[in-house]
Design an enzyme around this catalytic site. Structure first.
Site, PDB file in Angstrom:
ATOM      1  CB  THR A  89     -25.728 -79.593 -26.931  1.00 27.22           C
ATOM      2  OG1 THR A  89     -24.685 -80.559 -27.057  1.00 27.22           O
ATOM      3  CG2 THR A  89     -26.121 -79.432 -25.469  1.00 27.22           C
ATOM      4  CD  GLU A 132     -25.852 -82.305 -17.973  1.00 31.17           C
ATOM      5  OE1 GLU A 132     -26.794 -82.432 -18.776  1.00 31.17           O
ATOM      6  OE2 GLU A 132     -24.747 -82.862 -18.148  1.00 31.17           O
ATOM      7  NE  ARG A 138     -29.177 -83.934 -19.260  1.00 35.11           N
ATOM      8  CZ  ARG A 138     -28.747 -85.182 -19.118  1.00 35.11           C
ATOM      9  NH1 ARG A 138     -29.618 -86.163 -19.006  1.00 35.11           N
ATOM     10  NH2 ARG A 138     -27.461 -85.447 -19.052  1.00 35.11           N
ATOM     11  CG  ASP A 197     -18.666 -81.973 -25.592  1.00 33.41           C
ATOM     12  OD1 ASP A 197     -18.639 -81.025 -24.782  1.00 33.41           O
ATOM     13  OD2 ASP A 197     -19.337 -83.006 -25.392  1.00 33.41           O
ATOM     14  CD  GLU A 239     -22.809 -87.738 -27.743  1.00 30.55           C
ATOM     15  OE1 GLU A 239     -23.253 -87.011 -26.826  1.00 30.55           O
ATOM     16  OE2 GLU A 239     -22.742 -88.989 -27.659  1.00 30.55           O
TER      17      GLU A 239
END
Length: 599
Positions: free
Chosen positions: A586, A190, A194, A330, A499
Protein backbone atom coordinates in the site's frame (compact mmCIF):
# COMPACT_ATOMS: atom_id res chain seq x y z
CA UNK A 1 -3.09 -20.21 -114.10
CA UNK A 2 -2.84 -23.46 -112.22
CA UNK A 3 -0.60 -21.87 -109.54
CA UNK A 4 -3.03 -18.92 -109.18
CA UNK A 5 -6.01 -21.22 -108.77
CA UNK A 6 -4.20 -23.21 -106.07
CA UNK A 7 -3.44 -20.05 -104.07
CA UNK A 8 -7.08 -18.90 -104.19
CA UNK A 9 -8.30 -22.28 -103.01
CA UNK A 10 -5.79 -22.34 -100.14
CA UNK A 11 -6.82 -18.85 -98.95
CA UNK A 12 -10.52 -19.82 -98.83
CA UNK A 13 -9.74 -22.89 -96.75
CA UNK A 14 -7.73 -20.77 -94.29
CA UNK A 15 -10.60 -18.30 -93.87
CA UNK A 16 -13.03 -21.13 -93.32
CA UNK A 17 -10.72 -22.69 -90.76
CA UNK A 18 -10.38 -19.39 -88.90
CA UNK A 19 -14.14 -18.98 -88.99
CA UNK A 20 -14.71 -22.46 -87.58
CA UNK A 21 -12.09 -21.92 -84.85
CA UNK A 22 -13.75 -18.65 -83.77
CA UNK A 23 -17.16 -20.31 -83.59
CA UNK A 24 -15.65 -23.13 -81.52
CA UNK A 25 -14.06 -20.75 -79.05
CA UNK A 26 -17.29 -18.80 -78.71
CA UNK A 27 -19.25 -21.99 -77.96
CA UNK A 28 -16.62 -23.06 -75.43
CA UNK A 29 -16.93 -19.72 -73.62
CA UNK A 30 -20.72 -19.93 -73.43
CA UNK A 31 -20.48 -23.49 -72.14
CA UNK A 32 -17.98 -22.42 -69.46
CA UNK A 33 -20.12 -19.54 -68.23
CA UNK A 34 -23.20 -21.76 -68.09
CA UNK A 35 -21.27 -24.38 -66.12
CA UNK A 36 -20.07 -21.84 -63.59
CA UNK A 37 -23.59 -20.53 -63.03
CA UNK A 38 -24.94 -24.04 -62.48
CA UNK A 39 -22.17 -25.11 -60.09
CA UNK A 40 -22.51 -21.87 -58.14
CA UNK A 41 -26.24 -22.47 -57.70
CA UNK A 42 -25.57 -26.06 -56.64
CA UNK A 43 -23.06 -24.96 -54.02
CA UNK A 44 -25.59 -22.51 -52.58
CA UNK A 45 -28.17 -25.28 -52.41
CA UNK A 46 -25.65 -27.48 -50.59
CA UNK A 47 -24.93 -24.78 -48.01
CA UNK A 48 -28.61 -24.19 -47.33
CA UNK A 49 -29.40 -27.87 -46.99
CA UNK A 50 -26.61 -28.28 -44.40
CA UNK A 51 -26.08 -31.77 -43.10
CA UNK A 52 -28.99 -33.22 -45.06
CA UNK A 53 -26.89 -33.51 -48.23
CA UNK A 54 -23.61 -34.02 -46.45
CA UNK A 55 -23.47 -37.84 -46.78
CA UNK A 56 -22.92 -38.52 -50.50
CA UNK A 57 -22.33 -42.10 -51.67
CA UNK A 58 -19.09 -43.29 -53.28
CA UNK A 59 -20.61 -43.25 -56.79
CA UNK A 60 -21.49 -39.57 -56.41
CA UNK A 61 -17.92 -38.86 -55.35
CA UNK A 62 -16.50 -40.61 -58.43
CA UNK A 63 -18.82 -38.70 -60.72
CA UNK A 64 -17.80 -35.41 -59.07
CA UNK A 65 -14.07 -35.95 -59.62
CA UNK A 66 -14.24 -34.59 -63.15
CA UNK A 67 -16.25 -31.63 -61.96
CA UNK A 68 -13.59 -30.86 -59.35
CA UNK A 69 -10.88 -30.79 -62.02
CA UNK A 70 -12.89 -28.29 -64.05
CA UNK A 71 -13.66 -26.19 -60.94
CA UNK A 72 -9.96 -25.99 -60.11
CA UNK A 73 -9.28 -24.91 -63.69
CA UNK A 74 -11.86 -22.08 -63.50
CA UNK A 75 -11.07 -21.05 -59.89
CA UNK A 76 -10.25 -17.37 -59.40
CA UNK A 77 -6.72 -16.49 -58.29
CA UNK A 78 -6.45 -15.92 -54.50
CA UNK A 79 -7.03 -12.39 -53.17
CA UNK A 80 -3.92 -10.94 -51.62
CA UNK A 81 -4.31 -9.00 -48.36
CA UNK A 82 -4.42 -5.25 -48.81
CA UNK A 83 -1.05 -3.61 -48.47
CA UNK A 84 -0.48 -0.08 -47.28
CA UNK A 85 1.52 2.17 -49.58
CA UNK A 86 5.12 2.72 -48.46
CA UNK A 87 4.42 6.31 -47.39
CA UNK A 88 1.50 5.21 -45.17
CA UNK A 89 3.58 2.42 -43.61
CA UNK A 90 6.27 4.99 -42.85
CA UNK A 91 3.72 7.30 -41.19
CA UNK A 92 2.35 4.48 -38.98
CA UNK A 93 5.88 3.56 -37.90
CA UNK A 94 6.71 7.20 -37.28
CA UNK A 95 3.58 7.65 -35.13
CA UNK A 96 4.47 4.63 -33.00
CA UNK A 97 7.99 5.93 -32.57
CA UNK A 98 6.63 9.38 -31.70
CA UNK A 99 4.31 7.92 -29.04
CA UNK A 100 7.19 5.97 -27.54
CA UNK A 101 9.44 8.98 -27.65
CA UNK A 102 6.81 11.18 -25.98
CA UNK A 103 6.36 8.64 -23.18
CA UNK A 104 10.12 8.50 -22.67
CA UNK A 105 10.30 12.29 -22.48
CA UNK A 106 7.49 12.35 -19.94
CA UNK A 107 9.15 9.61 -17.93
CA UNK A 108 12.35 11.64 -17.86
CA UNK A 109 10.40 14.67 -16.61
CA UNK A 110 9.06 12.56 -13.73
CA UNK A 111 12.59 11.37 -12.94
CA UNK A 112 13.77 15.00 -12.95
CA UNK A 113 10.99 15.80 -10.46
CA UNK A 114 12.16 12.94 -8.23
CA UNK A 115 15.73 14.23 -8.33
CA UNK A 116 14.49 17.74 -7.47
CA UNK A 117 12.42 16.39 -4.56
CA UNK A 118 15.38 14.41 -3.25
CA UNK A 119 17.75 17.38 -3.57
CA UNK A 120 15.56 19.43 -1.24
CA UNK A 121 15.38 16.59 1.26
CA UNK A 122 19.12 15.85 1.11
CA UNK A 123 20.12 19.52 1.45
CA UNK A 124 17.78 20.47 4.30
CA UNK A 125 16.41 17.35 6.01
CA UNK A 126 18.75 14.36 5.54
CA UNK A 127 18.07 11.85 8.31
CA UNK A 128 14.72 13.35 9.29
CA UNK A 129 11.45 11.69 8.39
CA UNK A 130 10.14 14.51 6.19
CA UNK A 131 11.13 17.78 4.54
CA UNK A 132 9.50 21.14 5.20
CA UNK A 133 10.51 22.67 1.86
CA UNK A 134 9.41 26.26 2.52
CA UNK A 135 11.16 26.40 5.90
CA UNK A 136 14.10 24.41 4.49
CA UNK A 137 14.32 22.07 7.46
CA UNK A 138 13.44 18.55 8.50
CA UNK A 139 10.82 17.17 10.85
CA UNK A 140 10.25 13.78 12.51
CA UNK A 141 6.60 12.83 12.28
CA UNK A 142 6.96 9.08 11.82
CA UNK A 143 9.21 8.00 14.66
CA UNK A 144 12.53 9.42 13.49
CA UNK A 145 13.74 6.52 11.32
CA UNK A 146 14.55 8.63 8.25
CA UNK A 147 11.36 7.52 6.54
CA UNK A 148 11.83 9.56 3.35
CA UNK A 149 15.20 7.87 2.72
CA UNK A 150 13.75 4.37 2.93
CA UNK A 151 10.51 5.21 1.12
CA UNK A 152 12.50 6.72 -1.78
CA UNK A 153 15.21 4.06 -2.13
CA UNK A 154 13.37 1.59 -4.36
CA UNK A 155 12.03 4.50 -6.47
CA UNK A 156 15.64 5.53 -7.10
CA UNK A 157 16.54 1.94 -8.02
CA UNK A 158 13.61 1.66 -10.44
CA UNK A 159 14.45 4.99 -12.08
CA UNK A 160 18.17 4.22 -12.31
CA UNK A 161 19.02 7.23 -10.13
CA UNK A 162 22.29 5.66 -9.01
CA UNK A 163 23.64 8.57 -6.97
CA UNK A 164 20.46 8.86 -4.93
CA UNK A 165 20.29 5.11 -4.38
CA UNK A 166 23.90 5.13 -3.18
CA UNK A 167 23.27 8.02 -0.80
CA UNK A 168 20.20 6.31 0.64
CA UNK A 169 21.89 2.91 0.90
CA UNK A 170 24.92 4.37 2.64
CA UNK A 171 22.77 6.22 5.19
CA UNK A 172 20.76 3.08 5.97
CA UNK A 173 23.90 1.02 6.48
CA UNK A 174 25.47 3.67 8.71
CA UNK A 175 22.53 4.86 10.80
CA UNK A 176 19.31 2.83 10.71
CA UNK A 177 20.19 0.05 13.16
CA UNK A 178 21.25 2.67 15.69
CA UNK A 179 18.01 4.59 15.13
CA UNK A 180 15.89 1.45 15.63
CA UNK A 181 17.68 0.59 18.86
CA UNK A 182 17.34 4.09 20.29
CA UNK A 183 13.93 5.31 19.20
CA UNK A 184 10.74 5.20 21.19
CA UNK A 185 7.13 4.95 20.03
CA UNK A 186 6.22 4.39 16.38
CA UNK A 187 2.98 3.55 14.66
CA UNK A 188 3.02 -0.17 13.87
CA UNK A 189 1.20 0.19 10.53
CA UNK A 190 3.09 3.21 9.16
CA UNK A 191 6.46 1.75 10.11
CA UNK A 192 5.61 -1.58 8.52
CA UNK A 193 4.39 -0.26 5.17
CA UNK A 194 6.99 2.50 4.74
CA UNK A 195 10.17 1.36 6.47
CA UNK A 196 9.94 -2.45 6.53
CA UNK A 197 8.27 -2.47 3.11
CA UNK A 198 10.87 -0.12 1.66
CA UNK A 199 13.76 -2.20 2.96
CA UNK A 200 12.32 -5.45 1.58
CA UNK A 201 11.57 -4.01 -1.86
CA UNK A 202 15.01 -2.41 -2.15
CA UNK A 203 16.54 -5.72 -1.08
CA UNK A 204 14.98 -7.46 -4.06
CA UNK A 205 15.78 -4.70 -6.54
CA UNK A 206 19.42 -4.51 -5.45
CA UNK A 207 20.21 -8.22 -5.88
CA UNK A 208 22.47 -9.38 -8.70
CA UNK A 209 22.34 -7.63 -12.07
CA UNK A 210 19.53 -5.40 -10.83
CA UNK A 211 21.82 -4.13 -8.10
CA UNK A 212 23.13 -0.65 -7.51
CA UNK A 213 26.48 0.59 -6.32
CA UNK A 214 26.29 1.60 -2.67
CA UNK A 215 23.24 -0.55 -1.88
CA UNK A 216 24.03 -3.80 -0.07
CA UNK A 217 21.07 -6.22 -0.23
CA UNK A 218 22.35 -8.32 2.67
CA UNK A 219 22.50 -5.26 4.91
CA UNK A 220 18.95 -4.34 3.89
CA UNK A 221 17.70 -7.81 4.82
CA UNK A 222 19.48 -7.79 8.19
CA UNK A 223 18.08 -4.37 9.06
CA UNK A 224 14.60 -5.49 7.97
CA UNK A 225 14.75 -8.52 10.28
CA UNK A 226 16.07 -6.38 13.13
CA UNK A 227 13.13 -3.98 12.73
CA UNK A 228 10.52 -6.73 12.23
CA UNK A 229 11.62 -8.53 15.40
CA UNK A 230 10.65 -5.41 17.36
CA UNK A 231 7.45 -4.83 15.42
CA UNK A 232 6.32 -8.38 16.23
CA UNK A 233 5.56 -7.18 19.75
CA UNK A 234 2.40 -5.54 18.36
CA UNK A 235 1.10 -9.08 17.76
CA UNK A 236 2.58 -10.88 20.75
CA UNK A 237 1.55 -8.23 23.32
CA UNK A 238 -2.12 -8.33 22.33
CA UNK A 239 -4.54 -10.74 24.04
CA UNK A 240 -6.21 -11.46 20.67
CA UNK A 241 -5.16 -11.89 17.06
CA UNK A 242 -5.63 -8.14 16.53
CA UNK A 243 -2.33 -6.29 17.07
CA UNK A 244 -1.82 -3.14 19.13
CA UNK A 245 -1.39 0.07 17.16
CA UNK A 246 1.86 1.39 18.71
CA UNK A 247 5.28 -0.13 19.28
CA UNK A 248 8.16 1.12 21.43
CA UNK A 249 11.21 0.11 19.44
CA UNK A 250 14.01 0.36 21.98
CA UNK A 251 12.44 -2.14 24.39
CA UNK A 252 10.30 -4.14 21.91
CA UNK A 253 7.05 -3.42 23.72
CA UNK A 254 3.62 -2.47 22.38
CA UNK A 255 0.41 -0.86 23.57
CA UNK A 256 -2.99 0.15 22.19
CA UNK A 257 -3.83 3.61 20.90
CA UNK A 258 -5.58 6.09 23.19
CA UNK A 259 -9.14 4.85 23.46
CA UNK A 260 -8.03 1.26 23.06
CA UNK A 261 -9.14 0.69 19.45
CA UNK A 262 -7.14 -0.10 16.33
CA UNK A 263 -8.02 0.96 12.78
CA UNK A 264 -9.35 -1.91 10.70
CA UNK A 265 -7.22 -0.91 7.73
CA UNK A 266 -4.04 -0.72 9.81
CA UNK A 267 -4.21 -4.17 11.39
CA UNK A 268 -5.10 -5.76 8.04
CA UNK A 269 -2.38 -4.01 6.02
CA UNK A 270 0.87 -5.58 7.19
CA UNK A 271 0.54 -9.08 5.73
CA UNK A 272 2.30 -8.54 2.39
CA UNK A 273 5.38 -7.28 4.20
CA UNK A 274 5.62 -9.97 6.88
CA UNK A 275 4.82 -12.75 4.40
CA UNK A 276 7.58 -11.63 2.06
CA UNK A 277 10.08 -11.32 4.91
CA UNK A 278 9.33 -14.92 5.89
CA UNK A 279 9.84 -15.97 2.28
CA UNK A 280 13.30 -14.42 1.87
CA UNK A 281 14.56 -15.00 5.43
CA UNK A 282 13.36 -18.59 5.70
CA UNK A 283 11.76 -17.82 9.06
CA UNK A 284 7.99 -18.47 9.03
CA UNK A 285 7.28 -16.59 12.28
CA UNK A 286 6.69 -13.23 10.58
CA UNK A 287 4.06 -14.41 8.12
CA UNK A 288 2.36 -16.70 10.64
CA UNK A 289 1.74 -13.85 13.09
CA UNK A 290 0.48 -11.45 10.42
CA UNK A 291 -1.89 -13.93 8.79
CA UNK A 292 -3.61 -14.64 12.11
CA UNK A 293 -5.27 -11.24 11.73
CA UNK A 294 -7.01 -12.06 8.44
CA UNK A 295 -7.82 -15.58 9.57
CA UNK A 296 -9.54 -14.09 12.62
CA UNK A 297 -11.37 -11.42 10.59
CA UNK A 298 -12.70 -14.18 8.39
CA UNK A 299 -14.81 -15.38 11.33
CA UNK A 300 -16.33 -11.99 12.25
CA UNK A 301 -19.83 -10.85 11.19
CA UNK A 302 -19.95 -8.42 8.28
CA UNK A 303 -22.48 -6.37 6.32
CA UNK A 304 -22.46 -7.87 2.82
CA UNK A 305 -18.70 -8.29 3.19
CA UNK A 306 -18.19 -4.73 4.47
CA UNK A 307 -16.73 -4.01 7.90
CA UNK A 308 -16.61 -1.10 10.40
CA UNK A 309 -13.47 1.04 10.47
CA UNK A 310 -12.50 0.23 14.09
CA UNK A 311 -11.65 -3.04 15.79
CA UNK A 312 -10.71 -3.82 19.40
CA UNK A 313 -7.48 -5.70 20.12
CA UNK A 314 -8.89 -6.52 23.57
CA UNK A 315 -12.10 -8.24 22.41
CA UNK A 316 -11.13 -9.05 18.85
CA UNK A 317 -14.44 -7.63 17.58
CA UNK A 318 -15.33 -4.69 15.37
CA UNK A 319 -16.39 -1.51 17.12
CA UNK A 320 -19.12 0.85 15.90
CA UNK A 321 -21.00 0.77 12.61
CA UNK A 322 -19.13 3.31 10.46
CA UNK A 323 -18.47 1.72 7.06
CA UNK A 324 -16.31 3.43 4.45
CA UNK A 325 -13.52 2.76 1.98
CA UNK A 326 -11.70 5.96 2.90
CA UNK A 327 -9.47 6.52 5.92
CA UNK A 328 -9.24 3.63 8.41
CA UNK A 329 -11.10 1.29 6.06
CA UNK A 330 -9.40 1.50 2.67
CA UNK A 331 -6.46 -0.91 2.64
CA UNK A 332 -8.34 -3.70 4.43
CA UNK A 333 -10.06 -4.31 1.10
CA UNK A 334 -6.88 -3.69 -0.87
CA UNK A 335 -4.93 -6.35 1.02
CA UNK A 336 -7.67 -8.97 0.75
CA UNK A 337 -7.02 -9.19 -2.99
CA UNK A 338 -3.30 -8.39 -2.91
CA UNK A 339 -2.36 -10.97 -0.27
CA UNK A 340 -4.33 -13.55 -2.27
CA UNK A 341 -2.45 -12.54 -5.44
CA UNK A 342 0.87 -12.67 -3.57
CA UNK A 343 0.37 -16.34 -2.63
CA UNK A 344 0.54 -17.64 -6.18
CA UNK A 345 0.56 -21.37 -5.44
CA UNK A 346 -1.97 -21.21 -2.61
CA UNK A 347 -4.73 -19.24 -4.28
CA UNK A 348 -7.04 -22.20 -4.77
CA UNK A 349 -6.28 -23.86 -1.44
CA UNK A 350 -4.90 -22.30 1.72
CA UNK A 351 -5.64 -18.68 0.79
CA UNK A 352 -8.85 -19.09 -1.18
CA UNK A 353 -10.84 -17.55 1.67
CA UNK A 354 -9.19 -14.16 0.98
CA UNK A 355 -10.55 -14.06 -2.56
CA UNK A 356 -13.98 -15.07 -1.28
CA UNK A 357 -13.88 -12.25 1.30
CA UNK A 358 -12.81 -9.78 -1.38
CA UNK A 359 -15.52 -10.91 -3.81
CA UNK A 360 -18.24 -10.61 -1.18
CA UNK A 361 -16.98 -7.17 -0.17
CA UNK A 362 -16.99 -5.85 -3.74
CA UNK A 363 -20.57 -7.04 -4.16
CA UNK A 364 -21.40 -5.12 -1.00
CA UNK A 365 -19.65 -2.02 -2.39
CA UNK A 366 -21.66 -2.18 -5.61
CA UNK A 367 -24.93 -2.73 -3.74
CA UNK A 368 -24.59 -0.37 -0.77
CA UNK A 369 -21.98 2.29 -1.57
CA UNK A 370 -21.93 3.02 -5.31
CA UNK A 371 -24.09 5.93 -6.50
CA UNK A 372 -24.22 8.45 -9.36
CA UNK A 373 -24.02 12.20 -9.04
CA UNK A 374 -26.30 14.73 -10.65
CA UNK A 375 -26.52 16.32 -13.13
CA UNK A 376 -23.75 14.55 -15.11
CA UNK A 377 -23.72 11.10 -13.55
CA UNK A 378 -20.25 10.58 -12.08
CA UNK A 379 -19.98 7.16 -10.42
CA UNK A 380 -18.62 7.40 -6.85
CA UNK A 381 -18.32 5.40 -3.63
CA UNK A 382 -20.02 6.93 -0.59
CA UNK A 383 -20.14 6.06 3.10
CA UNK A 384 -22.46 4.56 5.70
CA UNK A 385 -21.47 6.41 8.89
CA UNK A 386 -24.26 4.74 10.89
CA UNK A 387 -24.22 1.34 9.25
CA UNK A 388 -26.35 -0.18 6.53
CA UNK A 389 -29.59 0.93 8.21
CA UNK A 390 -28.47 4.53 8.56
CA UNK A 391 -28.35 7.41 6.09
CA UNK A 392 -26.04 7.31 3.08
CA UNK A 393 -23.34 10.00 2.90
CA UNK A 394 -22.19 11.14 -0.60
CA UNK A 395 -18.67 11.72 0.73
CA UNK A 396 -15.63 10.25 -0.98
CA UNK A 397 -12.05 10.59 0.28
CA UNK A 398 -9.24 10.81 -2.24
CA UNK A 399 -7.97 7.69 -0.47
CA UNK A 400 -10.84 5.75 -2.09
CA UNK A 401 -9.15 6.24 -5.46
CA UNK A 402 -7.05 3.14 -4.73
CA UNK A 403 -10.18 1.15 -5.57
CA UNK A 404 -10.16 1.34 -9.40
CA UNK A 405 -6.71 -0.26 -9.46
CA UNK A 406 -7.66 -2.91 -6.90
CA UNK A 407 -10.81 -3.80 -8.85
CA UNK A 408 -8.83 -4.18 -12.08
CA UNK A 409 -6.24 -6.38 -10.36
CA UNK A 410 -8.97 -8.50 -8.85
CA UNK A 411 -10.58 -9.01 -12.25
CA UNK A 412 -7.56 -9.97 -14.37
CA UNK A 413 -5.03 -10.95 -11.66
CA UNK A 414 -2.50 -8.64 -13.29
CA UNK A 415 -2.93 -9.80 -16.89
CA UNK A 416 -4.04 -7.40 -19.61
CA UNK A 417 -7.76 -7.49 -20.24
CA UNK A 418 -7.06 -8.61 -23.80
CA UNK A 419 -5.01 -11.61 -22.67
CA UNK A 420 -7.50 -12.51 -19.95
CA UNK A 421 -10.33 -12.42 -22.53
CA UNK A 422 -8.39 -14.54 -25.01
CA UNK A 423 -7.89 -17.19 -22.33
CA UNK A 424 -11.54 -17.04 -21.14
CA UNK A 425 -10.45 -16.00 -17.64
CA UNK A 426 -13.00 -13.24 -17.03
CA UNK A 427 -16.40 -13.92 -15.50
CA UNK A 428 -19.40 -11.64 -15.88
CA UNK A 429 -18.64 -10.31 -12.41
CA UNK A 430 -15.03 -9.61 -13.39
CA UNK A 431 -16.24 -7.56 -16.35
CA UNK A 432 -18.66 -5.70 -14.10
CA UNK A 433 -15.81 -4.85 -11.72
CA UNK A 434 -13.64 -3.68 -14.63
CA UNK A 435 -16.43 -1.37 -15.77
CA UNK A 436 -16.76 0.00 -12.24
CA UNK A 437 -12.98 0.47 -12.10
CA UNK A 438 -13.04 2.58 -15.26
CA UNK A 439 -16.01 4.63 -14.06
CA UNK A 440 -14.39 5.33 -10.70
CA UNK A 441 -11.07 6.24 -12.30
CA UNK A 442 -12.93 8.81 -14.39
CA UNK A 443 -14.45 10.28 -11.21
CA UNK A 444 -11.07 10.36 -9.46
CA UNK A 445 -9.58 12.25 -12.40
CA UNK A 446 -12.48 14.71 -12.45
CA UNK A 447 -11.82 15.42 -8.76
CA UNK A 448 -8.57 16.95 -10.07
CA UNK A 449 -9.83 18.69 -13.19
CA UNK A 450 -12.80 20.29 -11.41
CA UNK A 451 -10.52 22.50 -9.29
CA UNK A 452 -8.80 25.76 -10.19
CA UNK A 453 -5.33 24.22 -9.76
CA UNK A 454 -6.08 20.87 -11.41
CA UNK A 455 -5.24 19.10 -8.13
CA UNK A 456 -7.66 17.04 -6.06
CA UNK A 457 -8.96 17.97 -2.63
CA UNK A 458 -8.54 15.54 0.23
CA UNK A 459 -12.30 14.94 0.34
CA UNK A 460 -15.15 15.56 -2.10
CA UNK A 461 -18.92 15.42 -1.75
CA UNK A 462 -21.32 14.73 -4.60
CA UNK A 463 -24.73 16.11 -5.48
CA UNK A 464 -27.22 13.23 -5.57
CA UNK A 465 -30.93 12.93 -6.25
CA UNK A 466 -32.80 13.84 -3.09
CA UNK A 467 -29.58 14.71 -1.27
CA UNK A 468 -29.17 17.61 1.13
CA UNK A 469 -25.43 18.24 0.72
CA UNK A 470 -24.48 21.69 -0.52
CA UNK A 471 -21.41 23.85 -0.69
CA UNK A 472 -18.88 25.49 -3.00
CA UNK A 473 -17.53 23.93 -6.18
CA UNK A 474 -13.92 23.37 -7.16
CA UNK A 475 -13.44 26.68 -8.89
CA UNK A 476 -12.93 25.48 -12.47
CA UNK A 477 -16.08 26.81 -14.11
CA UNK A 478 -15.15 25.28 -17.46
CA UNK A 479 -15.33 21.75 -16.04
CA UNK A 480 -18.26 19.68 -17.27
CA UNK A 481 -18.68 18.34 -13.72
CA UNK A 482 -18.40 21.59 -11.77
CA UNK A 483 -21.98 21.19 -10.52
CA UNK A 484 -21.58 17.53 -9.53
CA UNK A 485 -18.76 17.93 -7.02
CA UNK A 486 -18.80 19.87 -3.75
CA UNK A 487 -15.56 20.82 -1.99
CA UNK A 488 -16.04 22.05 1.56
CA UNK A 489 -13.60 24.58 3.07
CA UNK A 490 -12.03 22.08 5.51
CA UNK A 491 -11.42 19.53 2.73
CA UNK A 492 -9.61 21.68 0.16
CA UNK A 493 -6.07 20.60 0.99
CA UNK A 494 -3.85 18.36 -1.15
CA UNK A 495 -1.13 16.20 0.43
CA UNK A 496 0.55 15.06 -2.84
CA UNK A 497 -1.32 11.78 -2.52
CA UNK A 498 -0.73 8.83 -4.89
CA UNK A 499 -4.03 6.91 -5.03
CA UNK A 500 -5.35 8.29 -8.32
CA UNK A 501 -2.08 7.94 -10.25
CA UNK A 502 -1.72 4.45 -8.73
CA UNK A 503 -5.03 3.43 -10.30
CA UNK A 504 -4.14 5.15 -13.59
CA UNK A 505 -0.93 3.10 -13.71
CA UNK A 506 -2.74 -0.18 -13.02
CA UNK A 507 -5.56 0.56 -15.47
CA UNK A 508 -3.16 1.56 -18.22
CA UNK A 509 -1.31 -1.73 -17.79
CA UNK A 510 -4.52 -3.78 -17.79
CA UNK A 511 -6.81 -1.89 -20.19
CA UNK A 512 -4.02 -0.62 -22.51
CA UNK A 513 -5.93 2.64 -23.03
CA UNK A 514 -3.71 5.70 -23.66
CA UNK A 515 -6.17 8.06 -21.97
CA UNK A 516 -4.83 6.98 -18.58
CA UNK A 517 -1.41 8.28 -19.53
CA UNK A 518 -2.94 11.57 -20.64
CA UNK A 519 -4.80 11.95 -17.36
CA UNK A 520 -1.64 11.13 -15.41
CA UNK A 521 0.34 13.70 -17.37
CA UNK A 522 -2.21 16.42 -16.63
CA UNK A 523 -1.96 15.62 -12.92
CA UNK A 524 1.84 15.67 -13.05
CA UNK A 525 1.86 19.03 -14.81
CA UNK A 526 -0.38 20.46 -12.07
CA UNK A 527 2.00 19.16 -9.40
CA UNK A 528 4.87 20.80 -11.27
CA UNK A 529 3.07 24.10 -11.64
CA UNK A 530 1.68 24.57 -8.14
CA UNK A 531 3.64 22.42 -5.67
CA UNK A 532 7.27 22.64 -6.82
CA UNK A 533 9.59 24.63 -4.56
CA UNK A 534 12.53 26.15 -6.43
CA UNK A 535 15.05 25.60 -3.62
CA UNK A 536 14.23 21.88 -3.65
CA UNK A 537 11.28 19.64 -2.89
CA UNK A 538 7.52 19.85 -3.38
CA UNK A 539 4.93 21.10 -0.92
CA UNK A 540 1.42 20.14 0.13
CA UNK A 541 -1.30 22.71 -0.48
CA UNK A 542 -3.89 24.21 1.84
CA UNK A 543 -6.43 25.10 -0.85
CA UNK A 544 -6.65 23.67 -4.37
CA UNK A 545 -9.60 25.87 -5.32
CA UNK A 546 -7.72 29.20 -5.37
CA UNK A 547 -4.87 30.55 -7.50
CA UNK A 548 -2.23 30.97 -6.29
CA UNK A 549 -2.91 28.18 -3.78
CA UNK A 550 -1.96 28.51 -0.11
CA UNK A 551 0.91 26.17 0.77
CA UNK A 552 1.37 23.85 3.78
CA UNK A 553 5.16 23.47 3.97
CA UNK A 554 5.27 19.66 4.03
CA UNK A 555 6.55 17.04 1.59
CA UNK A 556 5.13 13.68 2.58
CA UNK A 557 7.40 10.64 2.20
CA UNK A 558 4.87 8.99 -0.09
CA UNK A 559 5.38 11.67 -2.75
CA UNK A 560 8.77 10.09 -3.50
CA UNK A 561 7.82 6.56 -2.49
CA UNK A 562 4.48 6.34 -4.33
CA UNK A 563 3.26 9.31 -6.36
CA UNK A 564 6.37 9.84 -8.49
CA UNK A 565 7.05 6.10 -8.71
CA UNK A 566 3.61 5.35 -10.13
CA UNK A 567 3.84 8.26 -12.57
CA UNK A 568 7.25 7.03 -13.74
CA UNK A 569 5.93 3.49 -14.26
CA UNK A 570 2.81 4.85 -16.01
CA UNK A 571 5.00 6.19 -18.83
CA UNK A 572 7.32 3.16 -18.91
CA UNK A 573 7.37 -0.24 -20.57
CA UNK A 574 4.86 -2.84 -19.38
CA UNK A 575 7.56 -5.45 -18.77
CA UNK A 576 9.03 -3.43 -15.90
CA UNK A 577 7.60 -4.90 -12.67
CA UNK A 578 4.75 -6.72 -14.51
CA UNK A 579 1.56 -6.96 -12.49
CA UNK A 580 1.23 -10.73 -12.92
CA UNK A 581 4.66 -11.24 -11.30
CA UNK A 582 4.82 -8.48 -8.67
CA UNK A 583 2.45 -7.07 -6.07
CA UNK A 584 2.78 -3.51 -4.73
CA UNK A 585 2.18 -2.92 -1.05
CA UNK A 586 0.00 0.00 0.00
CA UNK A 587 3.11 2.25 0.02
CA UNK A 588 4.00 1.24 -3.60
CA UNK A 589 6.87 -1.04 -2.62
CA UNK A 590 6.89 -3.98 -5.09
CA UNK A 591 7.47 -7.58 -3.96
CA UNK A 592 7.78 -10.65 -6.21
CA UNK A 593 4.96 -13.14 -5.90
CA UNK A 594 5.50 -16.08 -3.57
CA UNK A 595 5.49 -19.34 -5.53
CA UNK A 596 5.39 -21.69 -2.56
CA UNK A 597 2.14 -22.25 -0.68
CA UNK A 598 4.21 -22.79 2.42
CA UNK A 599 5.14 -19.10 2.28
Amino acid sequence: MMIMQALITSNRRSQCTNCSLGKFLMLLMVFGLTYLLVTHQSSNTFASNGLQNGAANKEDKRENRGDNVIRRFWRKPPRLPPQLPPNVMHNVSSNLDADKSESQLRQQKVKDAFIHAWSGYRNYAMGYDELMPLSQRGVDGLGGLGATIIDALDTALIMGAEDIASEAGTWIESHLIERINGKGQVNFFETTIRVLGGLLSAHHLSIGEKGSKGVNPQVLLEVAKHLADRLLSAFTSSPTAIPFSDVVLHDSSAHPAPGGLSSTSEVATVQLEFNYLSEISGDPKYGLEAMKVLEHMRTLPKVEGLVPIYISPHSGHFSGENIRLGSRGDSYYEYLIKVWIQQKDGRDTKFKYLYEMYTEAMRGVRHLLVRKSIPKGLVFVGELPYGSKGAFSPKMDHLVCFLPGALALGATKGLTKKKAMENNLLSAEDLENLKLAEDLAKTCFEMYSVTSTGLSPEIAYFHIEGGSEGGPDGGNKSSEYVNDIIIKPNDRHNLLRPETVESLFVLHRIMEDPKYREWGWQIFEAFEKYTKVESGGYTSLDDVTTIPPYKRDKMETFFLGETLKYLYLLFGENNILPLDKFVFNTEAHPFPLINSSSG
